[in-house]
Design an enzyme around this catalytic site. Structure first.
Site, PDB file in Angstrom:
ATOM      1  N   GLY A  46     -25.665   2.766   1.651  1.00  0.00           N
ATOM      2  CA  GLY A  46     -24.844   3.461   0.661  1.00  0.00           C
ATOM      3  C   GLY A  46     -25.304   3.155  -0.747  1.00  0.00           C
ATOM      4  N   LYS A  98       0.850  -1.191   0.000  1.00  0.00           N
ATOM      5  CA  LYS A  98       0.000   0.000   0.000  1.00  0.00           C
ATOM      6  C   LYS A  98       0.881   1.235   0.000  1.00  0.00           C
ATOM      7  CE  LYS A  98      -4.485   0.885   0.466  1.00  0.00           C
ATOM      8  NZ  LYS A  98      -5.578   0.149  -0.156  1.00  0.00           N
ATOM      9  N   GLY A 155     -24.102   4.603  -3.637  1.00  0.00           N
ATOM     10  CA  GLY A 155     -23.150   5.311  -4.487  1.00  0.00           C
ATOM     11  C   GLY A 155     -22.703   4.485  -5.681  1.00  0.00           C
ATOM     12  N   ASN A 156     -21.429   4.585  -6.019  1.00  0.00           N
ATOM     13  CA  ASN A 156     -20.894   3.930  -7.221  1.00  0.00           C
ATOM     14  C   ASN A 156     -21.066   2.419  -7.211  1.00  0.00           C
ATOM     15  OD1 ASN A 156     -19.949   6.204  -8.623  1.00  0.00           O
ATOM     16  ND2 ASN A 156     -18.211   6.338  -7.225  1.00  0.00           N
ATOM     17  N   VAL A 157     -20.987   1.808  -6.023  1.00  0.00           N
ATOM     18  CA  VAL A 157     -21.187   0.353  -5.948  1.00  0.00           C
ATOM     19  C   VAL A 157     -22.634   0.032  -5.558  1.00  0.00           C
ATOM     20  CG1 VAL A 157     -20.478  -1.797  -4.830  1.00  0.00           C
ATOM     21  CG2 VAL A 157     -18.772  -0.034  -5.292  1.00  0.00           C
TER      22      VAL A 157
HETATM   23  P1  NAD Z   1     -19.239   6.085  -3.109  1.00  0.00           P
HETATM   24  O1  NAD Z   1     -18.640   7.225  -2.374  1.00  0.00           O
HETATM   25  O2  NAD Z   1     -19.567   6.238  -4.539  1.00  0.00           O
HETATM   26  O3  NAD Z   1     -20.560   5.585  -2.365  1.00  0.00           O
HETATM   27  C1  NAD Z   1     -20.703   5.538  -0.988  1.00  0.00           C
HETATM   28  C2  NAD Z   1     -22.099   6.049  -0.675  1.00  0.00           C
HETATM   29  O4  NAD Z   1     -22.333   5.900   0.716  1.00  0.00           O
HETATM   30  C3  NAD Z   1     -22.276   7.519  -1.017  1.00  0.00           C
HETATM   31  O5  NAD Z   1     -23.431   7.689  -1.806  1.00  0.00           O
HETATM   32  C4  NAD Z   1     -22.422   8.187   0.352  1.00  0.00           C
HETATM   33  O6  NAD Z   1     -23.259   9.307   0.313  1.00  0.00           O
HETATM   34  C5  NAD Z   1     -23.012   7.062   1.175  1.00  0.00           C
HETATM   35  N1  NAD Z   1     -22.787   7.161   2.609  1.00  0.00           N
HETATM   36  C6  NAD Z   1     -21.711   7.636   3.279  1.00  0.00           C
HETATM   37  N2  NAD Z   1     -21.896   7.537   4.607  1.00  0.00           N
HETATM   38  C7  NAD Z   1     -23.122   6.973   4.772  1.00  0.00           C
HETATM   39  C8  NAD Z   1     -23.879   6.614   5.913  1.00  0.00           C
HETATM   40  N3  NAD Z   1     -23.413   6.794   7.156  1.00  0.00           N
HETATM   41  N4  NAD Z   1     -25.101   6.059   5.724  1.00  0.00           N
HETATM   42  C9  NAD Z   1     -25.574   5.857   4.478  1.00  0.00           C
HETATM   43  N5  NAD Z   1     -24.905   6.197   3.364  1.00  0.00           N
HETATM   44  C10 NAD Z   1     -23.692   6.736   3.511  1.00  0.00           C
HETATM   45  O7  NAD Z   1     -18.217   4.861  -2.872  1.00  0.00           O
HETATM   46  P2  NAD Z   1     -18.239   3.490  -3.652  1.00  0.00           P
HETATM   47  O8  NAD Z   1     -17.234   3.532  -4.739  1.00  0.00           O
HETATM   48  O9  NAD Z   1     -19.636   3.094  -3.945  1.00  0.00           O
HETATM   49  O10 NAD Z   1     -17.636   2.521  -2.540  1.00  0.00           O
HETATM   50  C11 NAD Z   1     -18.398   2.102  -1.448  1.00  0.00           C
HETATM   51  C12 NAD Z   1     -17.506   1.303  -0.515  1.00  0.00           C
HETATM   52  O11 NAD Z   1     -16.960   0.181  -1.174  1.00  0.00           O
HETATM   53  C13 NAD Z   1     -16.318   2.082   0.030  1.00  0.00           C
HETATM   54  O12 NAD Z   1     -16.044   1.640   1.338  1.00  0.00           O
HETATM   55  C14 NAD Z   1     -15.191   1.669  -0.896  1.00  0.00           C
HETATM   56  O13 NAD Z   1     -13.917   1.794  -0.288  1.00  0.00           O
HETATM   57  C15 NAD Z   1     -15.539   0.218  -1.137  1.00  0.00           C
HETATM   58  N6  NAD Z   1     -14.992  -0.319  -2.399  1.00  0.00           N
HETATM   59  C16 NAD Z   1     -15.371   0.225  -3.569  1.00  0.00           C
HETATM   60  C17 NAD Z   1     -14.853  -0.289  -4.752  1.00  0.00           C
HETATM   61  C18 NAD Z   1     -15.256   0.271  -6.078  1.00  0.00           C
HETATM   62  O14 NAD Z   1     -15.046  -0.380  -7.076  1.00  0.00           O
HETATM   63  N7  NAD Z   1     -15.829   1.450  -6.136  1.00  0.00           N
HETATM   64  C19 NAD Z   1     -13.974  -1.379  -4.724  1.00  0.00           C
HETATM   65  C20 NAD Z   1     -13.622  -1.932  -3.495  1.00  0.00           C
HETATM   66  C21 NAD Z   1     -14.152  -1.390  -2.337  1.00  0.00           C
END
Ligand code: NAD
Length: 437
Positions: free
Chosen positions: A233, A129, A235-237
């Site tokens: 959440g 990392k 968001g993107n995932v």
């Molecule tokens: P993102 O920021 O697009 O989505 C996260 C969502 O969670 C946001 O919409 C945010 O508003 C919401 N959120 C934050 N705090 C909250 C709470 N207390 N209650 C409810 N909603 C809340 O991030 P992402 O890319 O969707 O990733 C989500 C998680 O998955 C993260 O922990 C990230 O590290 C992990 N992750 C993502 C990927 C990826 O491909 N994007 C890969 C591995 C791990």
């Protein structure tokens, strides 16, 4: 200077100390024959001794390298955990730390986590990392400053001769990756317009679905059809996950987010079957949702004795990184409650898998990606989840422990072509006097 003092320093105070001692680069390298960590500079010896004796986060990390970006009094770091399977791979985060102990501990913990994630995914990568310690006097959001910091990080990568290959992570964005890439070949996750693999969120969501299917099968609960899922959440995932789950025929999804736009978008798409609410950041109602599966897809450290006590779900399977506030305590607690936890580093692997093999080019519906969703493939998310949950049951150990044991075993297998080359690179850097170059 005692070791306790140095480790208690804030990163800014530590930078001052480095400057006073005329240190621009330093390292801590593990000597397997002597079973101890050595420092590049005598004055840093107490930190090496502290690392050697640490039982919590140090796990014979092969090498940790640091460079001082004097212009912004910022420390650039690379924590190489294990390189038997290949170069140490994992993202670089830009993060604030109170003390140097926090900084070193976080880097070691995250580096090891990447070894585990990569090994369980069957990737020919080791784990590591990058961590850039944010200096509070520097504007984190100034694009010109970021350009310099990340370009310097790229040069730092080049200096490490490929024992660590970086990628995107928390606090690092697409432009930052472009800046790193302008100075080194030792990075993945470069923007798609430069030949990179692009946003991994959709495959990550698909990976979570595979983890859920394995956990349901493991518990004899059948398929996703007619199940109720709670998603924290959107968001993107979280958003593509909700779409995949409806495609699979789930009965209902209860979801929440702190971002109104994300809530409204999905509610418009699924007005009938989605129960989505806008919540405050510390709202915990999702944990007591009446559901079969809870999918944490927001932030980490959300599972602790309080929230675990609220759970009605029989399975926890989501994408968020580091879901357990305290890995051993909470993994055990969930296990004792009879809830099936699919470790996050197993289900959210697609982020790194997506960019891991950028150098081999792309194929539509890429078999190198698709195999991770194929229940028949030895290293697929489904198969690996089944193996880990079964080991957990038969050995009566919590699943994160079972996953760590399996990952540890896999991570010690040498790369079939290159052998344990990362270790040789580290030795060579040491012999060349990298710290003085
Ligand atoms: P993102 O920021 O697009 O989505 C996260 C969502 O969670 C946001 O919409 C945010 O508003 C919401 N959120 C934050 N705090 C909250 C709470 N207390 N209650 C409810 N909603 C809340 O991030 P992402 O890319 O969707 O990733 C989500 C998680 O998955 C993260 O922990 C990230 O590290 C992990 N992750 C993502 C990927 C990826 O491909 N994007 C890969 C591995 C791990």
């Amino acid at each position: 200077m005692s070791n306790t003092n140095l480790l208690d320093f804030s990163p800014s105070a530590f930078v001052k100390f480095l400057k006073e001692n005329n240190i621009k680069r330093f390292y801590f390298i593990y000597l397997p024959d002597e079973k101890r960590v050595v420092a590049s500079h005598k004055v840093l010896g107490p930190i090496a001794d502290f690392i050697t004796s640490d039982k919590r986060d140090f796990d014979t990390h092969e090498g940790m390298f640091f460079s001082l970006l004097a212009e912004y009094d910022t420390i650039l770091g690379a924590f190489v955990h294990r390189t038997n399977r290949g170069q140490a791979a994992g993202g670089v985060r830009y993060w604030s730390y109170k003390t140097m102990e926090d900084y070193f501990r976080d880097g070691m913990r995250l580096g090891k986590g990447m070894t585990q994630k990569n090994a369980l995914a069957g990737l020919w990568w080791g784990g590591g990392k990058g961590v850039i310690a944010h200096n509070p006097d520097v504007d984190k959001y100034d694009p010109e400053i970021r350009e310099i910091i990340y370009s310097e990080y790229g040069k730092f990568m080049t200096s490490l001769a490929g024992c660590y290959v970086t990628a995107e992570d928390v606090g690092t964005n697409v432009e930052d990756m472009q800046n790193i890439f302008s100075q080194t070949r030792f990075t993945t996750c470069i923007p798609d317009f430069l030949g990179g693999s692009g946003n991994p969120s959709v495959p990550t969501a698909k990976g979570v679905v595979s983890g859920m299917e394995a956990a349901l099968e493991f518990r004899g609960m059948g398929s996703l059809e007619s199940k109720t899922i709670a998603v924290q959440g959107m968001g993107n995932v979280g958003a593509p996950l909700i779409r995949f789950l409806f495609e699979k025929g789930v009965k209902k999804i209860i979801a929440c987010d702190v971002n109104e736009q994300n809530v409204n978008k999905l509610t418009d798409e699924f007005p009938e079957k989605l129960e989505a609410s806008l919540v405050e950041i510390d709202d915990k109602s999702i944990f007591s949702a009446d559901c079969d599966i809870l999918a944490p897809c927001a932030t980490g450290a959300i599972l602790n004795p309080e929230t675990i006590g609220m759970l009605k779900a029989k399975i926890i399977c989501g994408a968020a990184n580091n879901q357990l506030e305290d890995t051993f305590r909470d993994d055990k607690l969930i296990f004792e409650k009879g809830i099936t936890y699919v470790p996050d580093f197993l289900t959210n692997r697609m982020g790194i898998v997506n960019c891991a093999n950028e150098q081999y080019g792309y194929i539509k519906n890429d078999p190198a990606i698709e195999q991770h969703f194929n229940p028949e493939w030895e290293y697929s998310i489904y198969k690996m989840a089944m193996e880990i949950l079964t080991n957990s049951k038969t050995k009566n150990i919590p699943p994160a422990v079972a996953a760590s044991q399996k990952a540890d075993e896999l991570s010690r297998i040498d790369h079939p072509v290159m052998g344990h080359r990362g270790e040789m690179i580290i030795k060579s850097l040491m012999e060349q006097g990298w710290e003085k170059m």
